[in-house]
Each structure stands twice: as structure tokens, then as C-alpha cells.
Design a protein around this motif. Structure first.
Motif, PDB file in Angstrom:
ATOM      1  N   LEU A   1       0.974  -1.248  -0.039  1.00  5.48           N
ATOM      2  CA  LEU A   1      -0.102  -0.087   0.164  1.00  5.48           C
ATOM      3  C   LEU A   1       0.816   1.181   0.029  1.00  5.48           C
ATOM      4  CD1 LEU A   1      -2.781  -0.723   2.607  1.00  5.48           C
ATOM      5  CD2 LEU A   1      -3.000  -0.611   0.029  1.00  5.48           C
ATOM      6  N   HIS A   2       2.156   1.252   0.252  1.00  2.12           N
ATOM      7  CA  HIS A   2       2.900   2.638   0.362  1.00  2.12           C
ATOM      8  C   HIS A   2       2.692   3.790  -0.397  1.00  2.12           C
ATOM      9  CE1 HIS A   2       5.922   0.996  -2.267  1.00  2.12           C
ATOM     10  NE2 HIS A   2       6.615   2.242  -2.115  1.00  2.12           N
ATOM     11  N   ASP A   3       2.617   3.448  -1.726  1.00  2.00           N
ATOM     12  CA  ASP A   3       2.592   4.220  -2.853  1.00  2.00           C
ATOM     13  C   ASP A   3       1.192   4.316  -3.367  1.00  2.00           C
ATOM     14  OD1 ASP A   3       5.273   5.366  -2.540  1.00  2.00           O
ATOM     15  OD2 ASP A   3       5.877   4.043  -4.223  1.00  2.00           O
ATOM     16  N   TYR A   4       0.170   3.544  -2.457  1.00  2.00           N
ATOM     17  CA  TYR A   4      -1.172   3.724  -3.004  1.00  2.00           C
ATOM     18  C   TYR A   4      -1.730   5.131  -3.613  1.00  2.00           C
ATOM     19  CZ  TYR A   4      -6.434   3.827  -2.821  1.00  2.00           C
ATOM     20  OH  TYR A   4      -7.629   3.833  -3.069  1.00  2.00           O
ATOM     21  N   ALA A   5      -1.384   6.361  -2.988  1.00  2.00           N
ATOM     22  CA  ALA A   5      -1.766   7.674  -3.420  1.00  2.00           C
ATOM     23  C   ALA A   5      -0.589   8.255  -4.360  1.00  2.00           C
ATOM     24  CB  ALA A   5      -1.953   8.551  -2.321  1.00  2.00           C
ATOM     25  N   LYS A   6       0.233   7.711  -4.888  1.00  2.00           N
ATOM     26  CA  LYS A   6       1.582   8.191  -5.277  1.00  2.00           C
ATOM     27  C   LYS A   6       0.998   8.846  -6.985  1.00  2.00           C
ATOM     28  CE  LYS A   6       5.567   8.868  -6.778  1.00  2.00           C
ATOM     29  NZ  LYS A   6       6.959   9.097  -5.570  1.00  2.00           N
ATOM     30  N   GLN A   7       0.048   8.741  -7.434  1.00  2.00           N
ATOM     31  CA  GLN A   7      -0.452   9.080  -8.519  1.00  2.00           C
ATOM     32  C   GLN A   7      -1.863  10.055  -8.701  1.00  2.00           C
ATOM     33  OE1 GLN A   7       0.209   5.655 -11.045  1.00  2.00           O
ATOM     34  NE2 GLN A   7       2.121   6.338 -11.687  1.00  2.00           N
TER      35      GLN A   7
ATOM     36  N   TRP B   1       3.592  14.526   0.093  1.00  2.00           N
ATOM     37  CA  TRP B   1       2.178  14.185   0.394  1.00  2.00           C
ATOM     38  C   TRP B   1       1.747  12.721   0.262  1.00  2.00           C
ATOM     39  CZ3 TRP B   1       0.281  18.588  -3.367  1.00  2.00           C
ATOM     40  CH2 TRP B   1       0.666  19.986  -2.523  1.00  2.00           C
ATOM     41  N   HIS B   2       2.336  11.930  -0.756  1.00  2.00           N
ATOM     42  CA  HIS B   2       1.732  10.773  -0.947  1.00  2.00           C
ATOM     43  C   HIS B   2       1.868   9.559   0.020  1.00  2.00           C
ATOM     44  CE1 HIS B   2       5.811   9.550  -2.186  1.00  2.00           C
ATOM     45  NE2 HIS B   2       5.380   8.412  -2.035  1.00  2.00           N
ATOM     46  N   GLY B   3       2.705   9.680   1.120  1.00  2.00           N
ATOM     47  CA  GLY B   3       2.697   8.933   2.293  1.00  2.00           C
ATOM     48  C   GLY B   3       2.041   9.588   3.472  1.00  2.00           C
TER      49      GLY B   3
ATOM     50  N   ARG C   1       5.273   7.243   6.930  1.00  2.00           N
ATOM     51  CA  ARG C   1       6.721   7.387   7.261  1.00  2.00           C
ATOM     52  C   ARG C   1       7.665   6.726   6.234  1.00  2.00           C
ATOM     53  NH1 ARG C   1       5.791   5.593  13.596  1.00  2.00           N
ATOM     54  NH2 ARG C   1       4.723   7.637  14.088  1.00  2.00           N
ATOM     55  N   HIS C   2       7.085   6.233   5.096  1.00  2.00           N
ATOM     56  CA  HIS C   2       8.039   5.600   4.107  1.00  2.00           C
ATOM     57  C   HIS C   2       8.903   6.596   3.403  1.00  2.00           C
ATOM     58  CE1 HIS C   2       5.119   6.392   0.702  1.00  2.00           C
ATOM     59  NE2 HIS C   2       6.237   6.144  -0.081  1.00  2.00           N
ATOM     60  N   THR C   3       8.520   7.808   3.217  1.00  2.00           N
ATOM     61  CA  THR C   3       9.381   8.764   2.299  1.00  2.00           C
ATOM     62  C   THR C   3      10.420   9.523   3.384  1.00  2.00           C
ATOM     63  OG1 THR C   3       7.516   9.053   0.834  1.00  2.00           O
ATOM     64  CG2 THR C   3       9.390  10.800   0.841  1.00  2.00           C
ATOM     65  N   VAL C   4      10.021  10.043   4.170  1.00  2.00           N
ATOM     66  CA  VAL C   4      11.039  11.006   5.234  1.00  2.00           C
ATOM     67  C   VAL C   4      11.432  10.242   6.355  1.00  2.00           C
ATOM     68  CG1 VAL C   4       9.949  13.094   3.975  1.00  2.00           C
ATOM     69  CG2 VAL C   4       9.396  12.395   6.457  1.00  2.00           C
TER      70      VAL C   4
ATOM     71  N   ALA D   1      12.419  -1.241   2.581  1.00  2.00           N
ATOM     72  CA  ALA D   1      12.183  -2.160   1.456  1.00  2.00           C
ATOM     73  C   ALA D   1      11.941  -1.256   0.205  1.00  2.00           C
ATOM     74  CB  ALA D   1      10.809  -2.730   1.849  1.00  2.00           C
ATOM     75  N   ASP D   2      11.006  -0.075   0.465  1.00  2.00           N
ATOM     76  CA  ASP D   2      11.219   0.906  -0.721  1.00  2.00           C
ATOM     77  C   ASP D   2      12.265   1.158  -1.393  1.00  2.00           C
ATOM     78  OD1 ASP D   2       9.635   2.811  -2.601  1.00  2.00           O
ATOM     79  OD2 ASP D   2       9.796   4.465  -0.857  1.00  2.00           O
ATOM     80  N   TYR D   3      13.414   1.334  -0.520  1.00  7.25           N
ATOM     81  CA  TYR D   3      14.408   1.963  -1.235  1.00  7.25           C
ATOM     82  C   TYR D   3      15.354   0.941  -1.758  1.00  7.25           C
ATOM     83  CZ  TYR D   3      18.971   4.900  -0.544  1.00  7.25           C
ATOM     84  OH  TYR D   3      19.918   5.770  -0.854  1.00  7.25           O
TER      85      TYR D   3
END
Ligand code: GDP
Ligand code: FE
Ligand code: FE
Ligand code: FE
Length: 195
Positions: free
Chosen positions: A58-64, A91-93, A117-120, A135-137
Motif C-alpha cells: 500500500l505504501h505508494d497507493y496515493a502516488k498518482q 504528500w503521497h505517504g 513514514r515511508h518517504t521522510v 524495502a522501498d529503497y
């Protein structure tokens, strides 16, 4: 992979379909790889692999989503107005977790915080937060100078991975004269002991 029924009101297949619906194929495939990578790191670190998998998926669910959609949520929910000075990357996270609640009816705060917290990152991160951040990285599709070092450090020590990623990201942002979100600096300072 299959999910048990207590964390989310869907089967894994149903949740995968909902994520796929909101993302282009490239971003969707990244989410599937983060799901798997997060499970692997969870197993290495004695964390619930199912929560890690769901948060990873789900971590990038809102990315787009559009800026307009995010700004509306920030205003409607009276979120920190400092957010308005930044953009999709931040914002997306943080704001995306609200869309996961509202649209997917997933309310597990461990999962939501890992998305937030997945981005910053954050000064305080649970092991689950650290796992999704890393994991994202390091998921197998990532290819940037230093990614193999990041993978090696992370499998040795999750916490050292967190500091390494934060330092690399901060350096990259400064190098490219990008604005630094205050949370990024808070993470960098709080994780100084993990070098
Ligand atoms: P992705 O969604 O899988 O691409 O990865 P992330 O969510 O981890 O990062 C999204 C983007 O946010 C990346 O391009 C980072 O460089 C960027 N980013 C991270 N921290 C900051 C920050 O403090 N300021 C700005 N402007 N961008 C940041
Ligand atoms: Fe992201
Ligand atoms: Fe990330
Ligand atoms: Fe991602």
C-alpha cells in the motif's frame, strides 16, 4: 502470498486489484516488489510479515493522485499547513494514509504509520516503519549508485540502513538544490547513533 482476515476487509487478491486500479503498471510492479521485500525484511527482523507485506503493497497507493486531491485532504482534515509548502513527494505517504483509511477502510495504525513514514522517516520509527522505509529503497527494481551498499547494510542492520538512506537522500536533495522537508532533517538528526 495470502493474507489472513483480521487486518483488512479483503483477500490479498482484492487488495492487489484495488492498488492496481490506482497506479500505472510501472508503479504497481514497484508496489508488488516492495510487498515482497518488506516481507523478507520482516522475517529477518522478527516483525509480523503480514503487516509488513500489506504496508509494503500500500505504501505508494496515493502516488498518482493530483495535487488538487491532496490539498483538499490537507485542508478538510486540518493537517499541518506546512505540508502545503511541499508537493507530491511528501504528500503521497503522509496524506496518502488518509486516502487509505477513507477509500480502503483500513485502520490499522501500525500499517498506516508505516505508509506515513515511508518517504521522510521520522525521529521515532517502529521496526515495521523501518522495514517499509528500507524495502522501498532496496527493492530489486531499484538501480542507483550505492544501492548494493544500501542492501548490504540493511540486511546487516535495519537501523544502520535507515541512517544510510536518510543521509543519501539528504545529500541528493542538497546537491540538487531541492527544498528539505523539516521531517527529513529530524530523521537525520535522530538517527545519528546508527552509523
Ligand atoms: P517512491 O515514492 O517509491 O518514488 O519513493 P519515496 O516515497 O521514498 O520518495 C519520493 C521522493 O521524495 C523521492 O524522489 C525523494 O528524493 C523525495 N524526497 C524525500 N525527502 C524529501 C524532502 O525532504 N524534500 C523533497 N523535496 N523531496 C524529498
Ligand atoms: Fe513513495
Ligand atoms: Fe522511500
Ligand atoms: Fe515507493
Amino acid at each position: 502470498i495470502e493474507y489472513s482476515e483480521n487486518l483488512i476487509p479483503y483477500t490479498r487478491k482484492q487488495l492487489v486489484d484495488k492498488v492496481q486500479e490506482k497506479l500505472d503498471d510501472k508503479r504497481f510492479q514497484h508496489c508488488l516488489r516492495v510487498e515482497k521485500q518488506a516481507m523478507e525484511l520482516a522475517n529477518e527482523n522478527n516483525v509480523d510479515p503480514e503487516k509488513a507485506a500489506i504496508a509494503g503493497l500500500l505504501h505508494d497507493y496515493a502516488k498518482q493522485r493530483s495535487d488538487h486531491d491532496f490539498i483538499k485532504v490537507i485542508n478538510d482534515k486540518q493537517m499541518n499547513p506546512v505540508l502545503l509548502d511541499y508537493g507530491n513527494a511528501i504528500w503521497h505517504g503522509v496524506v496518502g494514509a488518509e486516502l487509505i483509511k477513507d477509500e480502503l477502510h483500513i485502520y490499522d495504525e501500525d500499517i498506516l504509520n508505516a505508509v506515513r513514514r515511508h518517504t521522510v522517516g521520522a525521529a521515532y520509527m517502529t521496526k515495521l516503519d523501518q522495514i517499509v522505509y528500507m524495502a522501498d529503497y532496496i527493492e530489486p527494481g531499484r538501480d542507483f549508485p550505492g544501492v548494493d551498499k544500501a542492501r548490504q547494510i540493511t540486511h546487516e542492520s535495519l537501523k544502520k540502513g535507515v541512517f544510510f538512506q536518510t543521509q543519501q537522500t539528504l545529500s541528493y536533495l542538497v546537491e540538487n538544490a531541492k527544498p528539505i522537508y523539516p521531517g527529513t532533517i529530524a530523521t537525520y538528526n535522530a538517527w545519528q547513533n546508527e552509523k
